[in-house]
Scaffold this motif. Structure first.
Motif, PDB file in Angstrom:
ATOM      1  N   GLU A 110      45.437  29.767  68.123  1.00  0.00           N
ATOM      2  CA  GLU A 110      45.118  31.019  68.804  1.00  0.00           C
ATOM      3  C   GLU A 110      45.998  32.188  68.357  1.00  0.00           C
ATOM      4  O   GLU A 110      45.698  33.341  68.654  1.00  0.00           O
ATOM      5  CB  GLU A 110      45.264  30.852  70.326  1.00  0.00           C
ATOM      6  CG  GLU A 110      44.275  29.897  70.958  1.00  0.00           C
ATOM      7  CD  GLU A 110      44.708  28.445  70.840  1.00  0.00           C
ATOM      8  OE1 GLU A 110      43.937  27.560  71.262  1.00  0.00           O
ATOM      9  OE2 GLU A 110      45.818  28.191  70.336  1.00  0.00           O
ATOM     10  N   VAL A 111      47.097  31.892  67.665  1.00  0.00           N
ATOM     11  CA  VAL A 111      47.980  32.946  67.176  1.00  0.00           C
ATOM     12  C   VAL A 111      47.445  33.446  65.836  1.00  0.00           C
ATOM     13  O   VAL A 111      47.300  32.655  64.895  1.00  0.00           O
ATOM     14  CB  VAL A 111      49.429  32.436  67.020  1.00  0.00           C
ATOM     15  CG1 VAL A 111      50.338  33.554  66.515  1.00  0.00           C
ATOM     16  CG2 VAL A 111      49.946  31.905  68.359  1.00  0.00           C
ATOM     17  N   TYR A 156      56.449  33.179  68.808  1.00  0.00           N
ATOM     18  CA  TYR A 156      55.679  34.110  69.632  1.00  0.00           C
ATOM     19  C   TYR A 156      55.963  33.886  71.109  1.00  0.00           C
ATOM     20  O   TYR A 156      56.419  32.817  71.530  1.00  0.00           O
ATOM     21  CB  TYR A 156      54.184  33.969  69.349  1.00  0.00           C
ATOM     22  CG  TYR A 156      53.468  32.883  70.115  1.00  0.00           C
ATOM     23  CD1 TYR A 156      52.706  33.184  71.237  1.00  0.00           C
ATOM     24  CD2 TYR A 156      53.542  31.553  69.713  1.00  0.00           C
ATOM     25  CE1 TYR A 156      52.044  32.191  71.944  1.00  0.00           C
ATOM     26  CE2 TYR A 156      52.888  30.559  70.406  1.00  0.00           C
ATOM     27  CZ  TYR A 156      52.131  30.880  71.522  1.00  0.00           C
ATOM     28  OH  TYR A 156      51.484  29.897  72.230  1.00  0.00           O
ATOM     29  N   THR A 157      55.702  34.937  71.877  1.00  0.00           N
ATOM     30  CA  THR A 157      55.898  34.867  73.312  1.00  0.00           C
ATOM     31  C   THR A 157      55.096  35.993  73.956  1.00  0.00           C
ATOM     32  O   THR A 157      54.482  36.809  73.260  1.00  0.00           O
ATOM     33  CB  THR A 157      57.394  34.989  73.678  1.00  0.00           C
ATOM     34  OG1 THR A 157      57.555  34.757  75.083  1.00  0.00           O
ATOM     35  CG2 THR A 157      57.945  36.371  73.339  1.00  0.00           C
ATOM     36  N   LEU A 193      54.226  38.403  68.055  1.00  0.00           N
ATOM     37  CA  LEU A 193      54.590  37.420  67.048  1.00  0.00           C
ATOM     38  C   LEU A 193      55.724  37.988  66.207  1.00  0.00           C
ATOM     39  O   LEU A 193      55.610  39.090  65.659  1.00  0.00           O
ATOM     40  CB  LEU A 193      53.397  37.099  66.141  1.00  0.00           C
ATOM     41  CG  LEU A 193      53.703  36.231  64.911  1.00  0.00           C
ATOM     42  CD1 LEU A 193      54.068  34.807  65.335  1.00  0.00           C
ATOM     43  CD2 LEU A 193      52.514  36.223  63.952  1.00  0.00           C
ATOM     44  N   TYR A 194      56.820  37.245  66.128  1.00  0.00           N
ATOM     45  CA  TYR A 194      57.934  37.591  65.257  1.00  0.00           C
ATOM     46  C   TYR A 194      57.885  36.659  64.047  1.00  0.00           C
ATOM     47  O   TYR A 194      57.371  35.541  64.130  1.00  0.00           O
ATOM     48  CB  TYR A 194      59.268  37.442  65.990  1.00  0.00           C
ATOM     49  CG  TYR A 194      59.588  38.606  66.889  1.00  0.00           C
ATOM     50  CD1 TYR A 194      60.611  39.499  66.570  1.00  0.00           C
ATOM     51  CD2 TYR A 194      58.880  38.833  68.065  1.00  0.00           C
ATOM     52  CE1 TYR A 194      60.919  40.574  67.396  1.00  0.00           C
ATOM     53  CE2 TYR A 194      59.169  39.903  68.903  1.00  0.00           C
ATOM     54  CZ  TYR A 194      60.184  40.773  68.563  1.00  0.00           C
ATOM     55  OH  TYR A 194      60.487  41.849  69.376  1.00  0.00           O
ATOM     56  N   ALA A 195      58.439  37.115  62.919  1.00  0.00           N
ATOM     57  CA  ALA A 195      58.345  36.310  61.701  1.00  0.00           C
ATOM     58  C   ALA A 195      59.545  36.542  60.802  1.00  0.00           C
ATOM     59  O   ALA A 195      60.277  37.532  60.928  1.00  0.00           O
ATOM     60  CB  ALA A 195      57.053  36.638  60.948  1.00  0.00           C
ATOM     61  N   MET A 196      59.729  35.608  59.874  1.00  0.00           N
ATOM     62  CA  MET A 196      60.787  35.683  58.872  1.00  0.00           C
ATOM     63  C   MET A 196      60.357  34.799  57.702  1.00  0.00           C
ATOM     64  O   MET A 196      59.738  33.755  57.913  1.00  0.00           O
ATOM     65  CB  MET A 196      62.106  35.177  59.452  1.00  0.00           C
ATOM     66  CG  MET A 196      63.313  35.333  58.550  1.00  0.00           C
ATOM     67  SD  MET A 196      64.835  34.747  59.368  1.00  0.00           S
ATOM     68  CE  MET A 196      66.077  35.397  58.251  1.00  0.00           C
ATOM     69  N   ASP A 197      60.662  35.234  56.464  1.00  0.00           N
ATOM     70  CA  ASP A 197      60.345  34.379  55.332  1.00  0.00           C
ATOM     71  C   ASP A 197      61.631  33.864  54.677  1.00  0.00           C
ATOM     72  O   ASP A 197      62.731  34.314  54.997  1.00  0.00           O
ATOM     73  CB  ASP A 197      59.449  35.074  54.306  1.00  0.00           C
ATOM     74  CG  ASP A 197      60.089  36.295  53.658  1.00  0.00           C
ATOM     75  OD1 ASP A 197      61.311  36.286  53.407  1.00  0.00           O
ATOM     76  OD2 ASP A 197      59.362  37.265  53.387  1.00  0.00           O
TER      77      ASP A 197
END
Length: 208
Positions: A110-111, A156-157, A193-197
């Protein structure tokens, strides 16, 4: 149930200054069920969680750890942790106390993202505001990028969950997108949604 839990010899464990991230033990279940019945712990979820669902989750998390080599580790204190109890009195959690989970988990469908794994955590309220979620999440992040060599991580939150968003930012993640979750109740539909590569992680950890 005993055969499913207490298999530390089959689980890759992580250790930080204050936390041991390990496999799930049958002795964890009472505290895990109690955590999930606490409205404070479940503030940003649709509702508190039933004992049956909590046990089902713990079995799922343990199976992931044994099968994949990583997942949502049970978190255990290495030393005593001081806290203020519900009556406002000083109290102590002894060493080797189960305090929840921290680790890696597939992002739900769902994200809206092509990122495969998220960093997740849920800790008992007795250890909140002591940096333990951040400490454990950093260890999970370093494992994901440094050992598993994953290309991206997300987390995510709900949009109003400021404590979790602070942890995401402290471990180097950036806000990727805001989105409406299709299956959550109206009060939790607005999510982030937070992200990092791995490249960002490598730059952050140069010289470490």
């Amino acid at each position: 149930m005993t055969a499913e839990f207490d298999r530390d010899e089959d689980v890759f464990m992580l250790e930080t200054e204050r936390i041991l991230l390990r496999g799930w033990h049958e002795d964890d279940l009472h505290d895990w069920i109690t955590m999930n019945a606490d409205p404070a712990v479940r503030e940003y979820f649709p509702s508190v969680q039933s004992p049956e669902k909590s046990v089902e989750q713990a079995l799922e998390f343990q199976d992931e750890l044994v099968t994949n080599g990583f997942g949502l580790w049970a978190a255990e204190t290495k030393d005593a942790v001081a806290y203020i109890d519900d009556r406002g009195k000083p109290a102590i959690l002894p060493p080797a106390t189960f305090i929840g989970f921290i680790g890696l988990h597939p992002l739900p469908a769902e994200v809206p993202t092509d990122i495969s794994y998220e960093i997740g955590w849920r800790l008992t309220k007795e250890v909140w505001n002591q940096g333990l979620a951040t400490e454990g999440a950093r260890a999970a992040r370093d494992y994901a990028f440094g050992i598993e060599r994953l290309g991206h991580l997300g987390s995510y939150t709900t949009a109003d969950n400021a404590p979790s968003r602070r942890v995401m930012e402290k471990i180097g993640m950036h806000l990727e997108r805001e989105f409406t979750h299709p299956t959550l109740p109206d009060a939790q539909k607005d999510c982030v949604l937070y992200a990092m590569d791995r490249h960002q992680w490598e730059l952050t950890n140069q010289g470490v």
